[in-house]
Design an enzyme around this catalytic site. Sequence first.
Site, PDB file in Angstrom:
ATOM      1  NE  ARG A  46      -3.085   0.465   3.202  1.00 27.24           N
ATOM      2  CZ  ARG A  46      -2.474   0.341   4.405  1.00 27.24           C
ATOM      3  NH1 ARG A  46      -1.585   1.226   4.792  1.00 27.24           N
ATOM      4  NH2 ARG A  46      -2.759  -0.663   5.191  1.00 27.24           N
ATOM      5  CE1 TYR A  98     -13.416  14.633 -15.475  1.00 30.05           C
ATOM      6  CE2 TYR A  98     -12.929  14.502 -13.140  1.00 30.05           C
ATOM      7  CZ  TYR A  98     -13.344  13.902 -14.300  1.00 30.05           C
ATOM      8  OH  TYR A  98     -13.695  12.579 -14.291  1.00 30.05           O
ATOM      9  CG  ASP A 170      -6.361  18.746 -13.356  1.00 33.25           C
ATOM     10  OD1 ASP A 170      -5.636  18.166 -14.175  1.00 33.25           O
ATOM     11  OD2 ASP A 170      -7.519  18.381 -13.090  1.00 33.25           O
ATOM     12  CE  LYS A 195      -9.323  11.222 -17.879  1.00 32.27           C
ATOM     13  NZ  LYS A 195      -9.656  12.464 -17.180  1.00 32.27           N
TER      14      LYS A 195
HETATM   15  C1  LIG Z   1     -10.230  12.793 -15.886  1.00 27.34           C
HETATM   16  C2  LIG Z   1      -9.829  14.007 -15.188  1.00 27.34           C
HETATM   17  C3  LIG Z   1      -9.673  14.028 -13.789  1.00 27.34           C
HETATM   18  C4  LIG Z   1      -9.988  12.839 -12.911  1.00 27.34           C
HETATM   19  O1  LIG Z   1      -9.116  11.773 -13.123  1.00 27.34           O
HETATM   20  P1  LIG Z   1      -9.527  10.220 -13.008  1.00 27.34           P
HETATM   21  O2  LIG Z   1      -8.294   9.505 -13.387  1.00 27.34           O
HETATM   22  O3  LIG Z   1     -10.683   9.994 -13.943  1.00 27.34           O
HETATM   23  O4  LIG Z   1      -9.943   9.982 -11.581  1.00 27.34           O
HETATM   24  C5  LIG Z   1      -9.252  15.206 -13.213  1.00 27.34           C
HETATM   25  N1  LIG Z   1      -8.995  16.319 -13.952  1.00 27.34           N
HETATM   26  C6  LIG Z   1      -9.148  16.334 -15.285  1.00 27.34           C
HETATM   27  C7  LIG Z   1      -8.839  17.572 -16.045  1.00 27.34           C
HETATM   28  C8  LIG Z   1      -9.563  15.186 -15.947  1.00 27.34           C
HETATM   29  O5  LIG Z   1      -9.727  15.218 -17.286  1.00 27.34           O
END
Ligand SMILES: *Cc1c(COP(=O)(O)O)cnc(C)c1O
Length: 380
Positions: A46, A98, A170, A195
């Site tokens: 973990r 998001y 982000d 992504k």
């Molecule tokens: C998809 C996304 C998230 C969340 O990420 P997950 O891997 O789906 O939990 C956060 N910020 C942005 C800009 C995203 O596109």
Amino acid sequence: MKFATKAIHAGQEPDPTTGAIMTPIYQTSTYWQASPGDNKGFEYSRGTNPTRKALEDCLAALENAKYGLAFSSGMGATDAVMKLLQPGDEVITGDDLYGGSYRIFTKIFANYGIKFHFISFADPENIRKYVNENTKLIWVETPTNPTMQIVDIEAVGKIANENNVKLVVDNTFASPYLQNPIDLGADIVMHSVTKYIGGHSDVVMGALMLNDEELYKKLWFIYNACGATPGPMDSFLVLRGIKTLHLRMKAHCENGRKVAEFLKDHPKVGKIYWPGFEDAPGHAVAKKQMRDFGGMISITLKDATLEDTFKIASSFKVFSLAESLGGVESLINHPATMTHGSIPKEVREKVGVVDSLLRLSVGVEDIDDLLEDLKQALNP
Ligand SMILES: *Cc1c(COP(=O)(O)O)cnc(C)c1O
């Protein structure tokens, strides 16, 4: 080391026991100790796992950071950052976020006594109206999802720094290939690794990258105590995916530009959101802080009802109608009912997430096939 070399090598050495070039998948939950505490730095998966460690070192290198922490999703990473806060603390964040970030802020952390201000970052000076002694964090997304607004990271970082507030960026939409927020003054970079970084639509993962040791120790404590950490197989898949991040991003940018240019004057298209256009509101800042403009494009359909929009969204043959983005395959998404469905209609419409909005994640297929598909879907 330059980006492409880091993408392939950072954090990875030939395996000391076998010489294996690829980091092995250490599929183990626990580790042998010669006597209590006498171990090789790994105790329980973990908290620490060698495959994940190699990935975290690679992720840190891509963002020019000292430390990387991988989480079992992007939301897991966001959750860990928010757990740095105490009741009464305040967060300043963007009004175009998001959907899942908006949801965790308003539906989870607001219940624990944390106050969120959703503001426009178009003029970073706007932040000063909301900063007070309780402000602990500024959370920025740039480019934003889905309307591709650009936030000036350096300008926001300056204001954050003057006020002793931590800045989190982000960086999911840009990827570390196009933008490195720490170099521009951010304290923490957050990624949905799901992504572009993973890039193959086969893993859900998140990450935090940062330089400050004290902050890293606090975040590692939360990571281990709360336990949203990814397993070795997923870590391996992302290590493998990263090896082509620079090649994929180049192709995403190239195809993205051609798709954006094709859509710009299309009679069925109303608004188009892509920061590469010289007349896009964030173009100058994007040019300053990003190396290229990426493969994310949003459009509104002219005079289209929700029904018309659904019909077009369902008529693509190469683009797949699906949530998510940043994979090698092209995706199309209807934000109002899919990725941003958790945001109230009046809130989302204010920032342009209307029923006729479609978001494209332009993949790395042959551009001729992508343009052909757009042509037939828009002119049935
Ligand atoms: C998809 C996304 C998230 C969340 O990420 P997950 O891997 O789906 O939990 C956060 N910020 C942005 C800009 C995203 O596109």
